[in-house]
Design an enzyme around this catalytic site. Structure first.
Site, mmCIF file in Angstrom:
data_model
loop_
_atom_site.group_PDB
_atom_site.id
_atom_site.type_symbol
_atom_site.label_atom_id
_atom_site.label_comp_id
_atom_site.label_asym_id
_atom_site.label_seq_id
_atom_site.Cartn_x
_atom_site.Cartn_y
_atom_site.Cartn_z
ATOM 1 N N GLY A 163 0.754 -1.373 0.117
ATOM 2 C CA GLY A 163 0.253 0.345 0.176
ATOM 3 C C GLY A 163 0.695 1.067 0.282
ATOM 4 O O GLY A 163 1.730 0.704 -0.320
ATOM 5 N N GLY A 166 3.144 1.065 2.279
ATOM 6 C CA GLY A 166 4.194 -0.093 3.067
ATOM 7 C C GLY A 166 4.145 -1.680 2.481
ATOM 8 O O GLY A 166 2.761 -1.040 2.252
ATOM 9 N N VAL A 168 2.251 -5.587 3.284
ATOM 10 C CA VAL A 168 1.572 -6.323 3.969
ATOM 11 C C VAL A 168 2.250 -7.674 3.935
ATOM 12 O O VAL A 168 2.417 -8.114 2.340
ATOM 13 C CB VAL A 168 0.205 -6.228 3.782
ATOM 14 C CG1 VAL A 168 -0.016 -7.481 5.348
ATOM 15 C CG2 VAL A 168 -0.099 -5.241 4.462
ATOM 16 N N LYS A 182 2.562 -5.995 8.967
ATOM 17 C CA LYS A 182 2.236 -4.231 7.910
ATOM 18 C C LYS A 182 3.617 -3.627 8.542
ATOM 19 O O LYS A 182 4.045 -3.601 9.196
ATOM 20 C CB LYS A 182 1.175 -4.014 8.211
ATOM 21 C CG LYS A 182 1.460 -1.967 7.524
ATOM 22 C CD LYS A 182 0.037 -1.068 8.181
ATOM 23 C CE LYS A 182 -0.126 0.042 6.812
ATOM 24 N NZ LYS A 182 -1.140 1.100 7.333
ATOM 25 N N ASP A 281 -10.419 6.890 5.072
ATOM 26 C CA ASP A 281 -10.072 6.122 3.589
ATOM 27 C C ASP A 281 -10.661 4.805 3.375
ATOM 28 O O ASP A 281 -9.906 3.806 3.095
ATOM 29 C CB ASP A 281 -8.300 5.612 3.995
ATOM 30 C CG ASP A 281 -7.836 5.555 2.356
ATOM 31 O OD1 ASP A 281 -8.325 5.741 1.562
ATOM 32 O OD2 ASP A 281 -6.762 4.621 2.285
#
Length: 502
Positions: A163, A166, A168, A182, A281
């Site tokens: 993402g 960073g 996952v 993450k 978000d």
């Protein structure tokens, strides 16, 4: 010494030095009626109970009917009052042996206590090396090496996705439990602020429709920061809804269940959790599905606390995904729980239609999913926007969900529903829904947005330029070219919408 005492007195005392700690003083005593062996056995059993009851404490006491044992930091008895122990009247090998055993035993007790206290203090000192803001959270700090091993050194084979802040990874702990890690980018703008924000918020949230945070890991030498979540096996909702094959696995009953779960999770964030939280978000890729296809809201990296007595806040940094962002947030940086409600409305229309909110078929003479749904609702052809794979679903439930979605994406945040109302309206056919007004209009472009908010003057100039561009595009019948342009997505107000219609 205690066991070798006479019929009037069976006790002993002493002290020793412990590294990085104060002197430890101890006293043991038996009732005079016990034999040497019985006294010795009683004290040995008392010693074995110390690690279970008193390890890591500054003192402790084991009391039994026939013997007692006590230790403390600092002297707690008066040596002069006892005047020392009288020398034993009989000197024989047996008594010497017993005395040696008792002395050694007392020394072992003190040493064991010292070791326990030493490691307890060293562990506590290690915890204090974490940032102040994180200390004391209701989550676990994992050893970085353990997480590195669990993910096979963050191998690409275990990479679940990447993402804005960073990647996952899937991992497996030494006990066999699967986790999602993450790994925050070292060059990410997220920095300490968002990391601490996510840890503080998510650690306090417990709900079946939220992804659970197990803990975190910090490695200051390598500037590594990790968040350790529960592993959700069925990936994200967008991988089902926008896939023409996988979406067939989600019939209307499953999608309706998912919609209800997302609504309840968002209601928990807004009203039922210990803190009032705005996600900021919310989108399909941030909705994960477990093995039973229950939805779980993920990614609180951009979440921000909202003060209970403040209806709306303003930020100088806009973060989120265009198409899901409410107009007042995208334009002016103003956000509230109604910003999340707007995102939920967009998400709801995507689940029902199987279409992305910014990418309809070119043959559709509309600019976005919201206005496409609005026009069909206004013309009485609402079922035209429904995913063809849902034709066998409940028409009344689908129509009601579309109506609720349109009420969630009203241009004025005051006119939008609350998540409390949404949760109540979804299963109810007795509650009357008010007619929705026209949703905001926006132009497609880049989907991600993460930058400081522009000044009002610059925004007005940009808005004016875009209005002129739209009018020129309409006059030259080049609407499709305008739709596919690479301009950044920007919401337009009602006046511009009227200009376009003219």
């Amino acid at each position: 010494k205690a066991s070798s005492g006479d019929s009037l007195r069976k006790f002993a005392y002493g002290n020793t030095k412990v590294p990085d700690a104060e002197d430890i003083y101890a006293l043991v005593q038996c009732t005079p009626d016990l034999s040497e062996q019985d006294c010795n056995d009683c004290l040995v059993n008392s010693t074995l109970q110390i690690p279970g009851c008193c390890a890591g404490k500054s003192g402790g006491r084991v009391l039994k009917p026939s013997c007692t044992l006590r230790y403390e930091y600092g002297a707690f008895y008066n040596v002069s009052a006892y005047g020392g122990l009288p020398p034993p009247e009989e000197k024989n090998d047996t008594k010497r042996t017993v005395v040696i055993i008792v002395v050694v035993l007392t020394a072992v007790i003190i040493i064991v206590l010292g070791i326990c206290i030493f490691f307890k203090r060293r562990k506590a000192k290690k915890k204090l090396q974490t940032p102040e803001d994180i200390d004391g959270l209701e989550c676990v700090q994992f050893d970085f090496g353990a997480i590195k091993a669990a993910t096979d050194d963050f191998s690409d084979a275990n990479k679940l996705g990447e993402g804005e802040f960073g990647a996952v990874y899937k991992g497996r702990l030494s006990n066999g439990q699967y986790i999602a890690v993450k790994r925050l980018s070292k060059t990410s703008q997220q920095g300490d602020l968002e990391f601490k924000n996510e840890v503080k918020l998510v650690a306090k949230l417990q709900h079946r429709n939220l992804v659970r945070l197990f803990g975190f890991s910090l490695d200051e030498r390598e500037s590594e920061r990790l968040l350790v979540y529960e592993f959700v096996p069925n990936a994200s909702l967008n991988q089902f809804i926008f896939d023409p094959i996988k979406r067939r696995d989600l019939d209307w009953s499953k999608r309706y269940k998912i919609i209800g779960g997302i609504a309840r999770g968002l209601l928990y964030l807004h009203e039922d959790s210990r803190l009032k939280i705005i996600h900021r978000d919310l989108k399909l890729s941030n909705i994960l599905l477990d093995e039973e296809m229950n939805p779980k809201i993920a990614d609180f990296g951009m979440a921000r606390l909202s003060k209970v007595d403040q209806a709306q806040e303003r930020t100088s940094r806009i973060v989120g995904t265009y198409g899901y962002m409410a107009p007042e947030y995208a334009m002016h940086g103003q956000f509230s729980i109604k910003s999340d409600v707007y995102s939920f409305g967009v998400l709801l229309l995507e689940i029902i239609s199987g279409q992305k909110n910014t990418s309809l078929d070119e043959e559709d003479n509309v600019e976005d999913l919201l206005n496409h749904a609005w026009m069909n609702w206004k013309e009485g052809t609402t079922l035209n926007i429904v995913d063809p794979t849902l034709r066998d679903g409940s028409a009344s439930e689908i129509m009601r969900c579309i109506h609720i979605a349109l009420l969630c994406v009203q241009e004025n945040h005051v006119d939008r529903l609350t998540m409390n109302s949404v949760v109540a309206m979804l299963p109810s056919h007795s509650l009357t829904l008010s007619p929705p007004s026209h949703p905001p209009l926006f132009i497609h472009g880049s989907s991600k947005y993460d930058m400081p908010l522009a000044s009002n003057r610059n925004f007005k100039l940009h808005q004016s330029d875009m209005m002129k561009s739209n009018m020129m595009s309409n006059s030259s019948n080049s609407a499709k070219e305008a739709t596919s342009s690479s301009q950044s997505s920007q919401y337009l107000g009602p006046n511009i919408n009227e200009s376009n219609n003219n």
